[in-house]
Design an enzyme around this catalytic site. Structure first.
Site, mmCIF file in Angstrom:
data_model
loop_
_atom_site.group_PDB
_atom_site.id
_atom_site.type_symbol
_atom_site.label_atom_id
_atom_site.label_comp_id
_atom_site.label_asym_id
_atom_site.label_seq_id
_atom_site.Cartn_x
_atom_site.Cartn_y
_atom_site.Cartn_z
ATOM 1 N N ASP A 35 -0.457 -10.908 46.919
ATOM 2 C CA ASP A 35 0.297 -10.637 45.691
ATOM 3 C C ASP A 35 0.805 -9.190 45.735
ATOM 4 O O ASP A 35 0.051 -8.279 46.098
ATOM 5 C CB ASP A 35 -0.671 -10.841 44.505
ATOM 6 N N HIS A 80 5.555 -13.763 36.708
ATOM 7 C CA HIS A 80 4.443 -12.800 36.779
ATOM 8 C C HIS A 80 4.039 -12.387 35.369
ATOM 9 O O HIS A 80 4.792 -12.581 34.414
ATOM 10 C CB HIS A 80 4.886 -11.555 37.568
HETATM 11 P P1 13P Z 1 -1.292 -10.710 34.428
HETATM 12 O O1 13P Z 1 -2.364 -9.776 34.828
HETATM 13 O O2 13P Z 1 -0.515 -10.242 33.271
HETATM 14 O O3 13P Z 1 -1.804 -12.110 34.263
HETATM 15 O O4 13P Z 1 -0.242 -10.762 35.631
HETATM 16 C C1 13P Z 1 -0.575 -11.458 36.796
HETATM 17 C C2 13P Z 1 0.419 -11.280 37.859
HETATM 18 O O5 13P Z 1 1.607 -11.392 37.665
HETATM 19 C C3 13P Z 1 -0.074 -10.973 39.208
HETATM 20 O O6 13P Z 1 0.963 -10.771 40.091
#
Ligand code: 13P
Length: 284
Positions: free
Chosen positions: A82, A207
């Site tokens: 990610d 996201h």
């Molecule tokens: P949140 O922490 O707001 O759930 O976002 C998750 C995300 O987009 C990880 O890339």
């Protein structure tokens, strides 16, 4: 089952109008919780780790956890990087065995974002590993980075050109979500999402979904979102379980006791979100 890539999972989601949940994991118990939730609902699932998480331990630790969980599971499981913050980190994840890679060049200029996203796609595709990129700026703190200033939303025409020039497999769009805890209710530009969908024919990624109302997430899925990222809420759920055990028994010293409680909270949360994104029953 061995780890699978996001390629077929997201194309099937796009074709059939549902999304696959992507859940950030921070330790072994969270890996177990995410996969257990997916198995219980016969759902494909994506686990992911950010640069700060793999700095805390190492890509190899998280990959090993995910691989064991996938090998033991009856549903398709992906291990995804990610917010890959550089070409080098993306390549390290690729070599470690991650089965899906995000390169996040959204903090660069448009041309530099194209350059780095294309370089990662070109490097990963021969090995069959799909690549997610991001255009526009999701608000809040993205791992260690701020969302930034200027018009943050994804421009549909730019998105179409970006996808053509980079050859990436999925695209994270900025439509008003933010990472972290929302202060008020988030206001998403759903019409913009539909506009992007009209001109971009690869799976779109949302996201910053922790705290977005479930009905809004469902509307985003209807309008073309195929991967939905949750991170903050999993951390909150895990901590809630741990804190409850510690509050009840301040003398507890066996990590298995409080970590198991954290694991159970994460599993419950992930099961509920799998139902929201509609991937229950979609494991092949
Ligand atoms: P949140 O922490 O707001 O759930 O976002 C998750 C995300 O987009 C990880 O890339």
């Amino acid at each position: 089952m061995s780890l699978v890539t996001t390629k077929e999972l997201l194309l099937d989601a796009q074709k059939n109008g549902y999304a696959v949940g992507a859940f950030n994991v921070e330790n072994m118990e969270m890996v177990q919780a995410v996969v257990a939730a997916a198995e219980e609902l016969n759902s494909p699932v994506i686990m992911q780790t950010t640069p700060s998480t793999v700095k805390y331990a190492d890509l190899a630790y998280f990959y090993a956890n995910a691989k064991v969980a996938a090998d033991m599971a009856s549903v398709p499981v992906v291990m995804h990087l990610d917010h890959g913050s550089s070409f080098e980190l993306a390549m390290r994840a690729y070599r470690t065995g991650y089965t899906s890679i995000m390169i996040d060049g959204s903090h660069e200029t448009y041309e530099d974002n194209i350059k780095v996203s294309k370089a990662v796609a070109d490097a990963c595709h021969p090995g069959g590993v799909p690549v997610e990129a991001e255009l526009g700026k999701v608000g809040g703190k993205e791992d260690d980075l701020d969302g930034g200033e200027g018009d943050p939303y994804t421009n549909p025409q730019e998105a179409a050109e970006f996808v053509k020039r980079t050859g990436v497999d999925s695209l994270a769009v900025a439509i008003g979500t933010a990472h972290g805890v929302y202060k008020g209710e988030p206001k998403l530009d759903l019409d913009r999402l539909s506009e992007i969908r009209k001109v971009v024919d690869i799976p779109l990624v949302l996201h910053g979904t922790s705290g977005v109302p479930d009905e809004t997430v469902k509307e985003c899925v209807k309008r073309g979102i195929c991967k939905v990222n949750y991170a903050t809420d999993l951390r909150i759920a895990f901590s809630k379980g741990v804190k409850a055990v510690m509050a009840e028994d301040p003398d507890v010293f066996d990590p298995k006791k409080y970590n198991a409680a954290g694991r159970e909270e994460v599993k419950k949360y992930v099961m509920q979100k799998i139902m929201v994104v509609g991937s229950n029953g979609k494991a092949k």
